[in-house]
Design an enzyme around this catalytic site. Structure first.
Site, PDB file in Angstrom:
ATOM      1  N   HIS A 167      -4.678 -12.244  13.644  1.00 12.62           N
ATOM      2  CA  HIS A 167      -3.528 -11.380  13.852  1.00 12.62           C
ATOM      3  C   HIS A 167      -2.885 -11.659  15.202  1.00 12.62           C
ATOM      4  O   HIS A 167      -3.484 -12.247  16.086  1.00 12.62           O
ATOM      5  CB  HIS A 167      -3.951  -9.905  13.822  1.00 12.62           C
ATOM      6  N   ARG A 225      -3.237  -2.795  13.462  1.00 10.43           N
ATOM      7  CA  ARG A 225      -4.710  -2.858  13.449  1.00 10.43           C
ATOM      8  C   ARG A 225      -5.107  -4.296  13.739  1.00 10.43           C
ATOM      9  O   ARG A 225      -5.151  -5.133  12.844  1.00 10.43           O
ATOM     10  CB  ARG A 225      -5.271  -2.380  12.107  1.00 10.43           C
ATOM     11  N   GLU A 266       0.795  -1.229   0.000  1.00 14.44           N
ATOM     12  CA  GLU A 266       0.000   0.000   0.000  1.00 14.44           C
ATOM     13  C   GLU A 266       0.827   1.278   0.000  1.00 14.44           C
ATOM     14  O   GLU A 266       0.453   2.262  -0.624  1.00 14.44           O
ATOM     15  CB  GLU A 266      -0.929   0.067   1.234  1.00 14.44           C
ATOM     16  N   GLU A 303      -9.699  -4.567   4.882  1.00 15.65           N
ATOM     17  CA  GLU A 303      -9.374  -3.435   4.003  1.00 15.65           C
ATOM     18  C   GLU A 303      -8.242  -3.818   3.064  1.00 15.65           C
ATOM     19  O   GLU A 303      -8.286  -3.540   1.857  1.00 15.65           O
ATOM     20  CB  GLU A 303      -8.983  -2.225   4.855  1.00 15.65           C
ATOM     21  N   TYR A 310       1.877  -5.550  13.010  1.00 15.92           N
ATOM     22  CA  TYR A 310       0.743  -4.811  12.449  1.00 15.92           C
ATOM     23  C   TYR A 310      -0.125  -4.227  13.554  1.00 15.92           C
ATOM     24  O   TYR A 310      -0.454  -4.896  14.536  1.00 15.92           O
ATOM     25  CB  TYR A 310      -0.092  -5.740  11.562  1.00 15.92           C
ATOM     26  N   ASP A 356      -2.148  -5.270   3.442  1.00 13.75           N
ATOM     27  CA  ASP A 356      -2.337  -5.670   4.841  1.00 13.75           C
ATOM     28  C   ASP A 356      -3.269  -6.868   4.968  1.00 13.75           C
ATOM     29  O   ASP A 356      -4.185  -7.056   4.163  1.00 13.75           O
ATOM     30  CB  ASP A 356      -2.900  -4.500   5.657  1.00 13.75           C
ATOM     31  N   ASP A 371      -5.951  -7.709   6.547  1.00 13.02           N
ATOM     32  CA  ASP A 371      -7.254  -7.476   7.161  1.00 13.02           C
ATOM     33  C   ASP A 371      -8.255  -7.231   6.026  1.00 13.02           C
ATOM     34  O   ASP A 371      -7.908  -7.339   4.851  1.00 13.02           O
ATOM     35  CB  ASP A 371      -7.225  -6.300   8.147  1.00 13.02           C
TER      36      ASP A 371
END
Length: 918
Positions: free
Chosen positions: A382, A337, A9, A100, A335, A96, A98
């Site tokens: 995670h 989040r 990203e 998103e 990470y 990432d 997740d």
């Protein structure tokens, strides 16, 4: 030359990962999302503009199919990625891990449309060489259920925002926005302020004493000799407990559960009891000792990191996440989040190794500690937020500075402490009894705590809210036994008042949202940023205060969209998204229920279509001090103001009706009492105080209270030309409307004042009052003055002496020195406050962020400046305006088409490919 293309990203992430993968790999960033639903009508594809659902860009009649576009500022970057893909023999989507990130990976796949090469999903939760190499060796397929869940959330938010926001524009104020979670978060802040406004204070008294154990040496328990005097509070009178704050309700009355069980002392009775205890003797009625044990806190997840960074470091949620993002991208932490508190075996071993090395084997438990998340439907597998790598670097070994150092240190300490032994000790409660001269039996209570082994508290102590006792706090009491005599050194009556519920801070709002299971923890920082930026909420210190505008918005939503603003409903929607992520529910079915409704459930569309009449004036009107006070607060286009509808004294006889007064922007709603309203109405903004006729011009001079402070001005005659402007002058800080005289006004209206001419250059020197204070001006050269009084008294000789001094800061010397706040936690560059053509702003040299209406240069902190810069940075670089006169190159027909995508076919293809591999 063929290569493996890896897409992440962010550019920072790309640089770090590129260094680890080495030759044979090209690592490029997508710079966030590469496409989204259109943001404006100009971006909407022509073929859907005339559809009934065209403005939504979601085909609500055909499975809620979204129509995506590539933003104009991303098209050149997409071309770059496609060019790199031409020479690639393998594509790794390394966004990432997740929902998103999974969605970004799918959008990249659907937009780039790679042909004839393998496409792999590369995932990792830390950016270390070992983790990156392992992720490249063990890719997986796209998780389409996660993409579905993210897309459902995006469509839900689109439907909510695009259907409800226009209602706010029409009935409250243009430019407002509604959001599925944003509006509920605003309601929480408004509801708390309503509780504060309805709160009735209760007064209660108790006795506080200092007692003497009358011991002169050390005790067998090892208590040092100085622990002889100790405090105690009155516990009961004649076996009835003394009332405390928790016994009173929000109405200021004793709760029904406390009636008959407690004694409510007022001041006269408390002081009488002190007198009656002057000659009392006391003995120990009981000694109750209990073992104290406190286990370590779990490692950080997103919300607990935000809360602790707020309590301990004073960071806002957005700054915390910006700093954490930088730490993650540069390989310092995992990470950030995550809903998980789990540590991998490698991380547990690293933490235990540091406990042994730094604190000794006695602080290390026999077996590793394991933690499980208490968060419902913790998102994906995670790890907790921890230092990255197979062995942890101590903060000193990282080379970090500033906010990055402080946040890494916090994460490191919490992680290491999570693998340490419990803290143990002893808690003691001592009850002392005595008889008053009135015959009443009184009991005092003293509590203490001694920690005999600090365990994990050696490494980390969690912060607390509202001054609560920390886990490492100790209070020593003397060694006493039942029946021992003690003496009262002093006893005094102490009054207390109950307090209204505390306003939310960022930390406590995040905690409340998480406990109610509203929204996702990873979105809380942006939600809080949104309600602050929209003007629904502002900060007073660290407290979040709702603007009156928020009261109007929430009132409309509660009355006309009760289900959509309901706390429980919003939490249930998160469950639905989790079910979709797990493949257990269908996206189209859930969206149809939300939008069209089913059975007894009314959908959003019907609510909007059948709104009926809404009284906009009523929505914006709030009686002050009750419905019969005769004074209303109204939310207007230019801010809140007071309006008298009855008598100014609230007698309802109509006298004074129509009088208005502005409400200061920084006055919290719960502080707008009837008394305060009358005070503001007694001297409203705009009301003129006649000071008399100007001795030179003969014009009437008046004083007024304006939105930007008190000032004096001249009243021009009715026949004055339209181009004529009255002279005005702001009152000095030492003046007030109550005391300003005509003589003062004449002096203020004489500004700017000509001091004289420079004998060398002949240039005129004037004394002026500016935005940043008083100053001298000679041509383009300005110099600051130390006080406003100098404007009226400074002589030419004094002015020339000031100009004879060298400038301190070049051209910027015209204003007081710009405020330097320190280094930005993200960029590491110095942050300063500057003045621009549109007002004050902060800058780190790369990004500029305008100060909000509640920010002042004097009170601005580095934390607030970093928060503004983080919000500005999140919006991306400013778009450069096209040069005037530049001719546009004729666009090719193919390029003129908007990039659109229907996902169904691509999703099926992805699922089929996954099925074939398995």
């Amino acid at each position: 030359m063929a290569h493996k293309l890896v897409i992440v990203e962010s550019p920072a992430k790309a640089r770090t990962i590129g260094g680890y993968l080495g030759q044979g790999y090209v690592v490029e960033s997508s710079i966030g999302h590469i496409r989204d639903l259109p943001n404006s009508a100009a971006d909407t594809p022509a073929k859907i503009k005339d559809k009934p659902w065209g403005r939504l860009a979601v085909d609500v009649d055909n499975g809620f199919e979204p129509y995506y576009v590539v933003p104009r500022d991303k098209k050149s970057h997409i071309s770059k990625l496609k060019s790199l893909l031409k020479d690639a023999d393998e594509l790794f989507l390394a966004t990432d891990e997740d929902r998103e990130g999974e969605a970004i990976a799918w959008h990249l796949l659907d937009e780039l449309k790679p042909k004839g090469i393998p496409v792999k999903r590369m995932v990792f939760h830390e950016i270390t060489k070992a983790a990156i190499l392992e992720a490249a060796e063990n890719p997986r397929e796209l998780a389409m259920d996660l993409v579905e869940a993210q897309e459902t959330r995006r469509i839900l938010d689109r439907l909510y925002g695009y259907e409800v926001s226009p209602v706010l524009w029409k009935k409250v104020m243009s430019g407002l926005s509604a959001g599925r979670v944003q509006s509920v978060a605003t309601r929480l802040v408004v509801d708390r302020e309503r509780e504060r406004m309805a709160f009735k204070m209760a007064s209660y008294w108790d006795l506080e004493g200092t007692f003497d154990s009358m011991r002169t040496g050390g005790s067998p328990g090892g208590v040092p000799p100085e622990v002889r005097m100790f405090p105690a509070k009155l516990h009961s009178v004649d076996d009835k407990r003394v009332a405390r704050g928790s016994d009173f309700g929000q109405d200021g009355v004793l709760k029904s559960s406390a009636e008959g069980k407690v004694v409510h002392l007022d001041r006269p009775r408390a002081e009488a009891l002190v007198s009656a205890l002057e000659d009392a003797t006391y003995d120990v009625r009981s000694v109750e000792a209990k073992p104290y044990r406190r286990s370590p806190y779990p490692p950080f997840r997103t919300t607990t990191l935000q809360q602790e960074a707020s309590r301990k470091l004073g960071m806002s949620a957005s700054v915390t996440m910006s700093v954490a993002q930088r730490l993650y991208e540069n390989g310092y932490i995992t990470y950030m989040r995550t809903d998980s508190t789990t540590l991998s075996g490698t991380a547990v071993n690293a933490a235990r190794s540091q406990v042994r090395e730094l604190y000794g084997a006695e602080y290390l438990p026999d077996a590793p500690r394991t933690y499980t998340s208490k968060v419902k439907n913790a998102q994906e597998a995670h790890e907790a937020i921890r230092p990255a790598g197979e062995s942890f670097r101590t903060p000193a070994q990282t080379g970090l500075t500033g906010e990055q150092f402080r946040l890494y240190e916090l994460i490191w300490m919490r992680t290491v402490a999570s693998q340490m032994k419990d803290a143990v000790g002893q808690s003691v409660t001592i009850r002392l009894g005595g008889a008053a001269a009135t015959g009443e039996d009184v009991v005092f209570s003293a509590t203490g705590r001694v920690i005999t082994f600090h365990g994990f508290l050696k490494a980390y102590v969690e912060g607390t809210d509202e001054g609560k006792q920390t886990d490492d706090q100790e209070t020593r009491l003397p060694q006493l036994a039942e029946g021992d005599s003690v003496a009262a050194a002093s006893i005094q009556a102490t009054g207390h008042e109950t307090k209204p519920p505390s306003r939310y801070t960022e930390a406590t709002l995040i905690k409340e949202l998480e406990e109610r299971e509203i929204g996702r923890p990873s979105t809380y920082a942006s939600i809080i940023g949104t309600i602050l930026n929209r003007g629904y909420v502002y900060k007073k210190g660290t407290a979040l205060v709702p603007a009156w505008l928020a009261f109007s918005v929430i009132r409309l939503l509660e009355e006309h969209f009760p289900r959509q603003i309901d706390y429980a409903f919003t939490a249930r929607m998160e469950d639905v998204l989790d079910e979709i992520a797990g493949g257990r529910k269908d996206r189209a079915t859930e969206l149809a229920e939300f939008y069209f409704g089913t059975g007894e459930v009314e959908g959003l569309k019907k609510l909007v279509d059948e709104l009926g009449d809404i009284d906009a004036r009523e929505l914006a009107t709030f009686p002050v001090g009750g419905p019969d006070s005769g004074i209303n607060l109204r939310v207007g286009r230019y801010g809140p103001y007071l309006e008298v509808v009855g008598g100014a004294d609230g007698d309802g006889d109509g006298a004074g009706a129509g009088v208005r007064a502005n409400v200061p922007d920084d006055l919290p709603p719960d502080e707008l009492t009837l008394e305060k309203a009358k005070e503001l109405l007694a001297n409203p903004a705009g009301e003129e105080i006649d000071l008399g006729a100007h001795p030179e011009t003969g014009l009437r001079v008046v004083a007024k209270n304006g939105r930007y402070g008190p000032y004096v001005t001249e009243l021009l005659p009715e026949d004055a030309p339209k181009s004529a402007k009255p002279r005005t002058g702001s009152l000095f800080k030492s003046m007030s409307l109550d005391t300003v005289s005509l003589e003062d006004a004449v002096k203020l209206l004489s500004l700017p004042r000509v001091v004289g001419a420079d004998p060398e250059s002949g240039e005129e020197i004037t004394a002026q009052n500016g935005r940043y204070g008083p100053y001298l001006k000679k041509g383009t050269d300005s110099r600051s003055l130390t006080s406003e009084d100098q404007l009226l008294t400074i002589t030419l000789d004094e002015a020339l002496r000031i100009y004879a001094q060298p400038k301190q800061r070049g051209r910027a010397a015209a204003a007081p020195p710009l405020k330097e706040l320190g280094n930005d936690p993200v960029s590491g560059q110095p942050v300063v406050v500057k003045s621009g053509r549109f007002g004050e702003y902060v800058t780190d040299g790369e990004y500029n962020a305008t100060l909000r209406k509640d920010d002042t240069v004097e009170d601005l902190t580095l934390e607030r400046a970093a928060e503004l810069l983080a919000e500005r940075r999140a919006r991306g670089p400013a778009k450069k305006a096209a040069k005037k006169g530049a001719k546009k190159a004729p666009a090719k027909k193919a390029a003129a088409k908007k990039t659109t995508a229907k996902k169904t076919a691509a999703k099926k293809t992805a699922k089929k490919a996954a099925a074939k591999k398995s």
